[in-house]
Design an enzyme around this catalytic site. Structure first.
Site, PDB file in Angstrom:
ATOM      1  N   TYR A 195       0.825  -1.216   0.000  1.00  0.00           N
ATOM      2  CA  TYR A 195       0.000   0.000   0.000  1.00  0.00           C
ATOM      3  C   TYR A 195       0.858   1.265   0.000  1.00  0.00           C
ATOM      4  CZ  TYR A 195      -3.078   3.529   2.234  1.00  0.00           C
ATOM      5  OH  TYR A 195      -3.767   4.666   2.556  1.00  0.00           O
ATOM      6  N   TYR A 208       4.631  -6.320  17.650  1.00  0.00           N
ATOM      7  CA  TYR A 208       4.800  -5.497  16.453  1.00  0.00           C
ATOM      8  C   TYR A 208       5.554  -4.217  16.798  1.00  0.00           C
ATOM      9  CZ  TYR A 208       3.647  -2.078  12.852  1.00  0.00           C
ATOM     10  OH  TYR A 208       3.734  -1.097  11.903  1.00  0.00           O
TER      11      TYR A 208
END
Length: 326
Positions: A11, A141
């Site tokens: 993206y 993360y």
């Protein structure tokens, strides 16, 4: 510049490749297509490869280079998945980046723009988050990205690798021409889920997690930054590294916070129809407000976001989602 874009089929990476092309920069994309889309690589030479293969990285840098700059977007990025599968995140995000850095050292490349995240900060300690905010990530993360930021400092000191880590808040929107846009499987981001719900004509399905936060309307407030504004920041960061030596970090957001209900209301105005949703229990670990202080990026890089109005951001995404090309 000649730029190697790792993760350029994704993206953000694909939008940056278009921005580079519009400025007459040359780019080469490396992507394993695990989450990216081959159709999104339209302005670059494409090489299908994986950052977990160090010999392949060295070969690409030797045969395709030399590069003036490397941009690194290859990462696993789902918070929930990182809690369930931390090994996947440390292997891909940390070990993969170490492979890249070692390949850069071996081939005498020394300029890197790294895709980081606001998740390195953890729970906010103040209303606006600047670069001095404590980095105390609360999931693997965020921890994986913080670890890489620390490694970048060490690699600069020991090997002369110059770097800029750009910490995004909520990336959103799409190419205004509708050529590329946001598509994830699964889709976890608010704006595309709203717009997909509108296209499908769903009467329910969109979930709002919590409406009793200490905010004006009870829903979480987030900083939404248009993907093209991220692209311009990456190019400015690359130009900055041509003249400056160090391991730098900048926070990127538009500086305005919008609540979930405000985003839904803005989407209604863009799509000209009602948006149905259900109220669900709050998610564990979701802060009530998460907004960037991007003063340093503005002052040092000369960065100025062009999209600050949430409706204009949503309108670009709506153009894409009505006629997704991949």
């Amino acid at each position: 510049m000649k730029v190697l874009v790792l993760g350029g089929a994704g993206y953000i990476g694909s939008h940056i490749c278009k921005a580079l092309a519009l400025l007459n920069h040359q780019s080469v994309v490396v992507d394993n297509l695990s989450t990216g889309h081959r159709e999104a690589v339209r302005w670059s030479r494409f090489i299908e490869a994986d950052i977990l293969e160090p010999d392949t990285l060295i070969k690409i840098l030797q045969e395709e280079g030399p590069f003036d700059l490397i941009m690194h977007f290859c990462a696993k990025s789902l918070v929930g998945e990182s809690v369930e599968k931390p090994a996947l995140y440390y292997r891909n995000n940390v070990a993969g980046t170490l492979n890249l850095l070692d390949a850069m050292v071996a081939t005498q490349h020394n300029k890197l723009v790294f895709s980081s995240t606001a998740a390195v900060f953890g729970m906010p300690e103040k209303e606006l988050i600047d670069e001095q905010h404590s980095r105390l990530p609360i999931n693997p993360y965020g921890q994986s990205k913080k670890m890489v930021e620390d490694v970048l400092g060490d690699y600069h000191h020991a090997y002369g690798i110059k770097s800029v880590a750009l910490r995004y808040f909520n990336a959103c929107g799409a190419d205004p021409d509708g050529e590329i846009g946001e598509r994830h499987e699964p889709e976890t981001h608010l704006i595309p889920n709203i717009l997909k719900s509108a296209i499908a004509g769903k009467t329910s399905g969109l979930k709002v997690f919590g409406d009793n936060y200490p905010t004006p309307d009870g829903t979480c407030i987030r900083d939404y930054i248009h993907v093209n504004d991220l692209a311009s920041a990456h190019i400015l960061a690359g130009e900055y590294l041509q003249q400056n030596d160090g391991a730098f970090a900048f926070n990127l957001g538009n500086g305005n916070g919008f609540s979930v209900f405000q985003v839904i209301e803005a989407a209604k105005n863009v799509v000209q129809q009602d948006i149905a949703y259900s109220i669900e229990p709050p998610r564990a670990g979701d802060p009530s407000t998460l907004v960037a202080d991007s003063t340093r990026a503005r002052q040092v890089l000369g960065w100025q976001p062009a999209y600050t109005d949430i409706e204009s951001i949503i309108a670009t995404a709506w153009t894409w989602h009505q006629n997704e090309k991949f």
